[in-house]
Design a protein around this motif. Structure first.
Motif, PDB file in Angstrom:
ATOM      1  N   GLY A 299       0.814  -1.211   0.000  1.00  0.00           N
ATOM      2  CA  GLY A 299       0.000   0.000   0.000  1.00  0.00           C
ATOM      3  C   GLY A 299       0.846   1.259   0.000  1.00  0.00           C
ATOM      4  N   ASN A 300       1.909   1.276   0.814  1.00  0.00           N
ATOM      5  CA  ASN A 300       2.813   2.438   0.855  1.00  0.00           C
ATOM      6  C   ASN A 300       3.459   2.686  -0.512  1.00  0.00           C
ATOM      7  N   LEU A 301       3.846   1.594  -1.173  1.00  0.00           N
ATOM      8  CA  LEU A 301       4.511   1.734  -2.458  1.00  0.00           C
ATOM      9  C   LEU A 301       3.546   2.235  -3.539  1.00  0.00           C
ATOM     10  N   GLU A 302       2.291   1.747  -3.501  1.00  0.00           N
ATOM     11  CA  GLU A 302       1.317   2.111  -4.526  1.00  0.00           C
ATOM     12  C   GLU A 302       0.774   3.522  -4.340  1.00  0.00           C
ATOM     13  N   THR A 303       0.567   3.942  -3.092  1.00  0.00           N
ATOM     14  CA  THR A 303      -0.071   5.241  -2.844  1.00  0.00           C
ATOM     15  C   THR A 303       0.925   6.376  -2.689  1.00  0.00           C
ATOM     16  N   ALA A 304       2.074   6.091  -2.048  1.00  0.00           N
ATOM     17  CA  ALA A 304       3.031   7.161  -1.776  1.00  0.00           C
ATOM     18  C   ALA A 304       4.381   6.946  -2.438  1.00  0.00           C
ATOM     19  N   GLY A 305       4.546   5.810  -3.125  1.00  0.00           N
ATOM     20  CA  GLY A 305       5.829   5.523  -3.753  1.00  0.00           C
ATOM     21  C   GLY A 305       6.943   5.319  -2.744  1.00  0.00           C
ATOM     22  N   ARG A 306       6.595   4.915  -1.531  1.00  0.00           N
ATOM     23  CA  ARG A 306       7.572   4.774  -0.448  1.00  0.00           C
ATOM     24  C   ARG A 306       7.854   3.300  -0.190  1.00  0.00           C
ATOM     25  N   ARG A 307       9.109   2.937  -0.189  1.00  0.00           N
ATOM     26  CA  ARG A 307       9.494   1.555   0.063  1.00  0.00           C
ATOM     27  C   ARG A 307       9.513   1.270   1.564  1.00  0.00           C
ATOM     28  N   THR A 308       9.585  -0.013   1.892  1.00  0.00           N
ATOM     29  CA  THR A 308       9.555  -0.445   3.291  1.00  0.00           C
ATOM     30  C   THR A 308      10.774  -1.310   3.598  1.00  0.00           C
ATOM     31  N   VAL A 309      11.432  -1.014   4.717  1.00  0.00           N
ATOM     32  CA  VAL A 309      12.516  -1.854   5.225  1.00  0.00           C
ATOM     33  C   VAL A 309      11.944  -2.735   6.328  1.00  0.00           C
ATOM     34  N   LEU A 310      12.087  -4.042   6.166  1.00  0.00           N
ATOM     35  CA  LEU A 310      11.605  -4.998   7.170  1.00  0.00           C
ATOM     36  C   LEU A 310      12.805  -5.667   7.820  1.00  0.00           C
ATOM     37  N   PHE A 311      12.999  -5.384   9.121  1.00  0.00           N
ATOM     38  CA  PHE A 311      14.101  -5.993   9.860  1.00  0.00           C
ATOM     39  C   PHE A 311      13.558  -7.160  10.664  1.00  0.00           C
ATOM     40  N   ILE A 312      14.085  -8.378  10.390  1.00  0.00           N
ATOM     41  CA  ILE A 312      13.665  -9.583  11.116  1.00  0.00           C
ATOM     42  C   ILE A 312      14.859 -10.087  11.920  1.00  0.00           C
ATOM     43  N   ASP A 313      14.768  -9.919  13.227  1.00  0.00           N
ATOM     44  CA  ASP A 313      15.830 -10.418  14.106  1.00  0.00           C
ATOM     45  C   ASP A 313      15.660 -11.918  14.295  1.00  0.00           C
ATOM     46  N   GLU A 314      16.768 -12.628  14.422  1.00  0.00           N
ATOM     47  CA  GLU A 314      16.771 -14.087  14.572  1.00  0.00           C
ATOM     48  C   GLU A 314      16.032 -14.759  13.409  1.00  0.00           C
ATOM     49  N   LEU A 315      16.375 -14.355  12.210  1.00  0.00           N
ATOM     50  CA  LEU A 315      15.694 -14.860  11.011  1.00  0.00           C
ATOM     51  C   LEU A 315      15.766 -16.376  10.903  1.00  0.00           C
ATOM     52  N   HIS A 316      16.815 -16.972  11.445  1.00  0.00           N
ATOM     53  CA  HIS A 316      16.965 -18.428  11.358  1.00  0.00           C
ATOM     54  C   HIS A 316      15.857 -19.179  12.077  1.00  0.00           C
ATOM     55  N   ARG A 317      15.102 -18.489  12.943  1.00  0.00           N
ATOM     56  CA  ARG A 317      14.006 -19.149  13.659  1.00  0.00           C
ATOM     57  C   ARG A 317      12.769 -19.337  12.777  1.00  0.00           C
ATOM     58  N   PHE A 318      12.725 -18.648  11.635  1.00  0.00           N
ATOM     59  CA  PHE A 318      11.640 -18.878  10.693  1.00  0.00           C
ATOM     60  C   PHE A 318      11.835 -20.226  10.004  1.00  0.00           C
ATOM     61  N   SER A 319      10.748 -20.967   9.851  1.00  0.00           N
ATOM     62  CA  SER A 319      10.818 -22.212   9.088  1.00  0.00           C
ATOM     63  C   SER A 319      10.992 -21.897   7.603  1.00  0.00           C
ATOM     64  N   ARG A 320      11.276 -22.934   6.819  1.00  0.00           N
ATOM     65  CA  ARG A 320      11.425 -22.745   5.375  1.00  0.00           C
ATOM     66  C   ARG A 320      10.141 -22.170   4.776  1.00  0.00           C
ATOM     67  N   ALA A 321       9.002 -22.669   5.233  1.00  0.00           N
ATOM     68  CA  ALA A 321       7.725 -22.191   4.695  1.00  0.00           C
ATOM     69  C   ALA A 321       7.501 -20.721   5.049  1.00  0.00           C
ATOM     70  N   GLN A 322       7.848 -20.330   6.283  1.00  0.00           N
ATOM     71  CA  GLN A 322       7.696 -18.934   6.683  1.00  0.00           C
ATOM     72  C   GLN A 322       8.605 -18.022   5.873  1.00  0.00           C
ATOM     73  N   GLN A 323       9.821 -18.477   5.601  1.00  0.00           N
ATOM     74  CA  GLN A 323      10.740 -17.667   4.800  1.00  0.00           C
ATOM     75  C   GLN A 323      10.233 -17.505   3.369  1.00  0.00           C
ATOM     76  N   ASP A 324       9.545 -18.531   2.866  1.00  0.00           N
ATOM     77  CA  ASP A 324       9.028 -18.461   1.501  1.00  0.00           C
ATOM     78  C   ASP A 324       7.991 -17.369   1.327  1.00  0.00           C
ATOM     79  N   VAL A 325       7.303 -17.006   2.406  1.00  0.00           N
ATOM     80  CA  VAL A 325       6.295 -15.946   2.341  1.00  0.00           C
ATOM     81  C   VAL A 325       6.931 -14.629   1.897  1.00  0.00           C
ATOM     82  N   LEU A 326       8.197 -14.443   2.233  1.00  0.00           N
ATOM     83  CA  LEU A 326       8.880 -13.178   1.932  1.00  0.00           C
ATOM     84  C   LEU A 326       9.361 -13.086   0.483  1.00  0.00           C
ATOM     85  N   LEU A 327       9.509 -14.217  -0.170  1.00  0.00           N
ATOM     86  CA  LEU A 327      10.230 -14.254  -1.443  1.00  0.00           C
ATOM     87  C   LEU A 327       9.693 -13.292  -2.490  1.00  0.00           C
TER      88      LEU A 327
END
Length: 471
Positions: free
Chosen positions: A119-147
């Motif tokens: 929504g931010n990108l479409e309406t305001a042209g603003r990108r988003t930085v997503l910081f995920i601490d301890e990323l290794h705790r995400f399962s393979r399926a959870q990481q795939d959501v980000l792809l």
């Protein structure tokens, strides 16, 4: 925000009250925050360490300053600045910033952030930085959501992990990210952070006028093992435990004894299933092979103090005795095997004595891998070359029909001959897998084999060589 809107907000009693409430709440939160959190660097200039990629003119600094970030993976031990750098990036970039901990969120929360980012990108042209601490705790399926959103650039992912990303993170996600490996802070970096905390009256301990003895400073910088959080937390304990001195008109002095009391047992950065396990084991074996008993003992101590199973260490000792000492000192394997049995029988902590004896013996023994090379070369021939049939005169003659096939015919019993040796074909082809060295006991084997091979050549010259096997 337009000036008129600002003035209307400022004049609204409700907004004024809410702003005051938020300010007070932030102040209360700041007061209970531990020193490591309060003293987190706020700018790149305050950040300490990681000069190999964040120094002046280095890649990541240039990317941050130009606000031209790609997705990033921060990999390194605790307390070296991964989360702090992500916060600095949040302050430096014009993009929206979201921070989550992989242990505390699921796919639903991540999808909501991704929807907001679109929504931010479409309406305001603003990108988003997503910081995920301890990323290794995400399962393979959870990481795939980000792809999909990482690939399309909807979000810039910053993932922090203490685990090797090549094992803990999906390959497609890695291929879309730049990996930066963080190193533990060196002692001088930790000392500079301690000094900063003691002089900062707003966020640190500057209001207490603390005297930190040089030996105490050196101790904290060493014992924290490059983890700035541990050093700062210990300093805070050392100071706050003496605040009562101020009311008596005394200075707060942190000497070596106080520093030692303020930090618990050294925390070892060691994962028994991760990189530290394999790296330490590799250094341990290479030190024994390299005839350095001091290094070998250190790496063994590090593994055992970190909770490594002593049986794992004992197995490595046995392997090294066979592979790297071999017949240069056959007793090394005997001692190593005894160490395995004694380790099982005695257990920790006393088995350290037994393992230390075996390790130092092996490290100080003459080295030869001739027997190891012999089996590796022979195994390679077995796997890749044509299979050599057993010579007829060596085959078993005890089963039915063996005599009719001529098994053991013309076999020569070595003990019937002078010196217990007779020229005879034992393989069917001319191969020399075992090549003894001139080190240790193996030098005697080398000399013995040289005499036998010379005798064999003489016999063949006289036409007395071994008869070749035929089927």
């Amino acid at each position: 925000m337009p000036a008129l809107a600002v003035s209307r907000r400022a004049g609204n009693p409700y907004n004024v009250a809410m702003d005051l409430f938020e300010k007070e709440r932030a102040e209360r939160r700041r007061k209970v925050e531990p020193l490591p959190v309060r003293m987190r660097p706020r700018t790149l200039d305050e950040f300490v360490g990681q000069g190999h990629f964040l120094g002046e003119g280095k890649l990541l600094r240039r990317m941050i300053q130009a606000d031209r970030l790609t997705s990033l993976i921060f990999y390194g031990p605790p307390g070296c600045g991964k989360t702090t750098l992500a916060r600095i990036i949040a302050n430096e970039t014009v993009a929206a910033f979201h921070q989550v901990n992989a242990a505390a969120v699921g796919v639903k929360e991540i999808r909501e952030i991704l929807d907001t980012a679109r929504g931010n990108l479409e309406t305001a042209g603003r990108r988003t930085v997503l910081f995920i601490d301890e990323l290794h705790r995400f399962s393979r399926a959870q990481q795939d959501v980000l792809l999909e959103d990482v690939e399309s650039g909807v979000v810039l992912l910053i993932g922090a992990t203490t685990q090797n990303p090549f094992f803990a993170i999906n390959s497609p996600l890695l291929s879309r990210s730049q990996i930066f490996q963080f190193q533990p802070l060196v002692e001088d970096d930790v000392k500079s952070l301690l000094a900063r905390a003691l002089t900062d009256a707003e966020r640190g301990l500057g209001k207490y006028e603390v005297e930190l003895a040089p030996e105490a400073r050196d101790f904290l910088a060493t014992i924290c093992d490059g983890d700035a959080r541990r050093a700062l937390a210990a300093l805070e304990v050392a100071v706050l435990s003496q605040v009562g001195r101020i009311s008596r008109g005394e200075r707060i002095v942190v000497d070596l004894a106080v520093a030692e009391e303020s930090i618990q047992r050294k925390a070892m950065d060691y994962d028994a299933t991760g990189d530290q396990h394999y790296d330490a084991a590799s250094a341990f074996i290479k030190s024994m092979r390299g005839s350095d008993p001091d290094a070998a003992i250190y790496w063994m101590a590090r593994m055992l103090e970190s909770g490594e199973d002593p049986r794992f260490v004992a197995r490595r000792v046995v392997i090294c005795a066979a592979e790297d000492v071999g017949n240069a000192d056959p007793f090394a394997l005997v001692l190593a095997n005894a160490a395995v049995q004694a380790t099982e029988f005695v257990g920790l902590p006393e088995c350290q004595l037994i393992l230390a004896q075996a390790v130092t013996y092996i490290a100080c023994s003459p080295k030869s891998n001739a027997s190891a090379m012999a089996i590796w070369t022979a195994a390679e021939d077995v796997k890749k070359q044509r299979t050599i049939p057993v010579p007829i005169h060596l085959r078993d003659a005890n089963y039915k029909g063996a005599e009719q096939f001529g098994h053991q015919k013309d076999y020569k019993y070595a003990h019937d001959y002078e010196g217990g040796y007779v020229v005879q074909d034992y393989l069917g082809v001319d191969k020399a897998y075992y090549q003894p060295t001139d080190r240790g006991r193996e030098a005697r084997f080398r000399e013995y084999l040289a005499r036998l091979r010379a005798f064999r050549e003489q016999a063949m010259d006289k036409g007395q060589g071994p008869a070749k096997s035929s089927d």
